[in-house]
Design a protein around this motif. Structure first.
Motif, mmCIF file in Angstrom:
data_model
loop_
_atom_site.group_PDB
_atom_site.id
_atom_site.type_symbol
_atom_site.label_atom_id
_atom_site.label_comp_id
_atom_site.label_asym_id
_atom_site.label_seq_id
_atom_site.Cartn_x
_atom_site.Cartn_y
_atom_site.Cartn_z
ATOM 1 N N LYS A 189 22.206 -8.517 -8.518
ATOM 2 C CA LYS A 189 21.743 -7.896 -7.285
ATOM 3 C C LYS A 189 21.842 -8.837 -6.092
ATOM 4 N N ILE A 190 21.919 -10.137 -6.365
ATOM 5 C CA ILE A 190 22.112 -11.134 -5.322
ATOM 6 C C ILE A 190 23.149 -12.143 -5.796
ATOM 7 N N LYS A 191 23.740 -12.840 -4.848
ATOM 8 C CA LYS A 191 24.701 -13.891 -5.158
ATOM 9 C C LYS A 191 24.299 -15.149 -4.412
ATOM 10 N N GLY A 192 24.835 -16.266 -4.859
ATOM 11 C CA GLY A 192 24.614 -17.500 -4.132
ATOM 12 C C GLY A 192 23.446 -18.312 -4.652
ATOM 13 N N LYS B 111 -8.378 4.161 9.433
ATOM 14 C CA LYS B 111 -7.573 4.177 8.216
ATOM 15 C C LYS B 111 -8.443 4.844 7.153
ATOM 16 N N PRO B 112 -8.296 6.168 6.945
ATOM 17 C CA PRO B 112 -9.206 6.886 6.049
ATOM 18 C C PRO B 112 -9.050 6.555 4.584
ATOM 19 N N PHE B 113 -7.870 6.056 4.195
ATOM 20 C CA PHE B 113 -7.664 5.693 2.795
ATOM 21 C C PHE B 113 -6.606 4.612 2.718
ATOM 22 N N SER B 114 -6.944 3.503 2.083
ATOM 23 C CA SER B 114 -5.999 2.395 1.963
ATOM 24 C C SER B 114 -6.159 1.743 0.599
ATOM 25 N N THR B 115 -5.035 1.415 -0.023
ATOM 26 C CA THR B 115 -5.080 0.678 -1.282
ATOM 27 C C THR B 115 -4.428 -0.686 -1.094
ATOM 28 N N SER B 116 -4.963 -1.657 -1.782
ATOM 29 C CA SER B 116 -4.345 -2.982 -1.754
ATOM 30 C C SER B 116 -4.786 -3.769 -2.976
ATOM 31 N N PHE B 117 -3.972 -4.743 -3.322
ATOM 32 C CA PHE B 117 -4.404 -5.726 -4.301
ATOM 33 C C PHE B 117 -5.472 -6.589 -3.647
ATOM 34 N N VAL B 118 -6.286 -7.230 -4.464
ATOM 35 C CA VAL B 118 -7.258 -8.185 -3.946
ATOM 36 C C VAL B 118 -7.308 -9.367 -4.908
ATOM 37 N N GLY B 119 -7.280 -10.566 -4.310
ATOM 38 C CA GLY B 119 -7.285 -11.786 -5.110
ATOM 39 C C GLY B 119 -5.906 -12.276 -5.481
ATOM 40 N N THR B 120 -4.898 -11.418 -5.370
ATOM 41 C CA THR B 120 -3.533 -11.818 -5.695
ATOM 42 C C THR B 120 -2.995 -12.780 -4.644
ATOM 43 N N SER B 121 -2.010 -13.556 -5.034
ATOM 44 C CA SER B 121 -1.410 -14.515 -4.102
ATOM 45 C C SER B 121 -0.363 -13.823 -3.233
ATOM 46 N N PRO B 122 -0.082 -14.365 -2.046
ATOM 47 C CA PRO B 122 0.983 -13.805 -1.208
ATOM 48 C C PRO B 122 2.333 -13.816 -1.909
ATOM 49 N N GLU B 123 2.600 -14.874 -2.688
ATOM 50 C CA GLU B 123 3.904 -14.970 -3.340
ATOM 51 C C GLU B 123 4.085 -13.911 -4.426
ATOM 52 N N PHE B 124 2.987 -13.524 -5.073
ATOM 53 C CA PHE B 124 3.099 -12.461 -6.080
ATOM 54 C C PHE B 124 3.545 -11.158 -5.444
ATOM 55 N N GLU B 125 2.866 -10.754 -4.378
ATOM 56 C CA GLU B 125 3.201 -9.484 -3.736
ATOM 57 C C GLU B 125 4.597 -9.538 -3.116
ATOM 58 N N LEU B 126 4.913 -10.643 -2.461
ATOM 59 C CA LEU B 126 6.242 -10.781 -1.864
ATOM 60 C C LEU B 126 7.316 -10.694 -2.941
ATOM 61 N N SER B 127 7.094 -11.340 -4.068
ATOM 62 C CA SER B 127 8.059 -11.335 -5.169
ATOM 63 C C SER B 127 8.228 -9.935 -5.740
ATOM 64 N N MET B 128 7.130 -9.267 -6.015
ATOM 65 C CA MET B 128 7.191 -7.950 -6.638
ATOM 66 C C MET B 128 7.918 -6.940 -5.754
ATOM 67 N N TYR B 129 7.539 -6.887 -4.482
ATOM 68 C CA TYR B 129 8.175 -5.923 -3.579
ATOM 69 C C TYR B 129 9.646 -6.277 -3.340
ATOM 70 N N THR B 130 9.951 -7.560 -3.297
ATOM 71 C CA THR B 130 11.349 -7.985 -3.126
ATOM 72 C C THR B 130 12.183 -7.558 -4.326
ATOM 73 N N LEU B 131 11.675 -7.785 -5.520
ATOM 74 C CA LEU B 131 12.399 -7.417 -6.729
ATOM 75 C C LEU B 131 12.675 -5.913 -6.750
ATOM 76 N N LEU B 132 11.658 -5.112 -6.443
ATOM 77 C CA LEU B 132 11.823 -3.658 -6.483
ATOM 78 C C LEU B 132 12.744 -3.164 -5.373
ATOM 79 N N TYR B 133 12.704 -3.823 -4.225
ATOM 80 C CA TYR B 133 13.608 -3.463 -3.125
ATOM 81 C C TYR B 133 15.065 -3.661 -3.539
ATOM 82 N N TYR B 134 15.365 -4.795 -4.133
ATOM 83 C CA TYR B 134 16.752 -5.097 -4.488
ATOM 84 C C TYR B 134 17.290 -4.195 -5.593
ATOM 85 N N ILE B 135 16.432 -3.768 -6.519
ATOM 86 C CA ILE B 135 16.939 -2.898 -7.580
ATOM 87 C C ILE B 135 16.776 -1.417 -7.219
ATOM 88 N N GLY B 136 16.253 -1.146 -6.030
ATOM 89 C CA GLY B 136 16.203 0.221 -5.520
ATOM 90 C C GLY B 136 15.164 1.119 -6.161
#
Length: 280
Positions: A118-121, A214-239
């Protein structure tokens, strides 16, 4: 171990579970932080409490957390107003991405995407791509008024409503400085009067940001920024827009919505990303 197995490469749910396992900077509820999960029983604000009872000061000393904090005052919440990114802010963006790339979740994500073609380089090339997909400005309501990072991790205001605000660190930052009014815990489950679990790493809440509801919002709590960035990045690249996974006995659907500039004919970008609790 940051090298994906064949099973993880064939099953993205297993890959996300591995990312969860690799999140060594994740905080422990009741030890590193505590929440006031007051049930919201009506539409009006029914709590004078803050969401966060406390967060341990050590959090600010973890590099990725510290560098994440630095990004939160770089944005204009209102959509339609162009963002102006100066040299200092660019350096803050780069420092944050570079720090994330030194952590196990992001190293795993790089290895996973390379193995999936999904990525090169090199890692340096991946660093540039991360900066592009998360920080490059695009048009949401006006020219250069938004970015994936701003919407997902910082939050925006549009037509008097708070949009996104799915990151717990951002919530804590804004709550400390008096910009967020926490209005209670809400739930999509059938038994809405059931008391929430204060040890869960996913919260469903209602709040106002400087008067914008904001009448309804979901989020992780306690997780690290790198975890969320990694997870969303991985899912973005594989569509993958919808991915079912279970973290700490909580069933989730990880949503990653694409965004297309120029009336749907432009480049595929990240429009929003967040967890949704799945109730049986």
């Amino acid at each position: 171990m940051t090298t994906p197995t064949d099973r993880e490469l064939s099953d993205v749910t297993l890959a996300l579970e591995k990312l969860w396992e690799l999140d060594e900077n994740r905080l422990q509820p009741g030890v590193d932080y505590a929440l006031n999960l007051v049930l919201a029983r009506g539409r009006s604000d029914n709590t004078s409490k803050k969401l966060f009872e406390f967060v341990d000061g050590k959090v600010g000393k973890i590099p990725t957390f510290q560098l994440f904090y630095h990004l939160l005052d770089n944005y204009i919440p209102q959509t339609g107003i162009p963002e102006e990114v100066d040299t200092h802010e660019l350096e803050e963006n780069r420092a944050f991405i570079k720090a994330c790339l030194e952590t196990s979740p992001m190293i795993y994500t790089y290895n996973y995407l390379k193995a999936k073609n999904k990525i090169k380089g090199s890692m340096a090339d991946f660093e540039k791509q991360l900066h592009k997909i998360w920080f490059d400005l695009y048009r949401r309501e006006g020219d250069d008024d938004s970015s994936a990072f701003e919407h997902v991790f910082v939050g925006e205001v549009r037509d008097g409503e708070a949009k996104a605000f799915h990151n717990w660190i951002t919530f804590y930052f804004n709550e400390k400085v008096g910009k967020i009014d926490y209005e209670g815990f809400v739930s999509n489950k059938k038994n809405r009067n059931e008391e929430p679990d204060p040890n869960s790493h996913v919260i469903e809440i209602r709040f106002s940001f400087e008067g914008a509801k904001k009448p309804f919002s979901t989020s992780f709590v306690g997780t690290s920024p790198e975890f969320e960035l990694s997870m969303y990045t991985l899912l973005y690249y594989i569509g993958k827009e919808n991915t079912k996974v279970t973290f700490d006995d909580v069933n989730l659907n990880i949503k990653v919505f694409p965004f297309f500039e120029k009336g749907g004919h432009g480049e595929r970008l990240i429009g929003s990303a967040f967890p949704m609790v799945v109730y049986n």
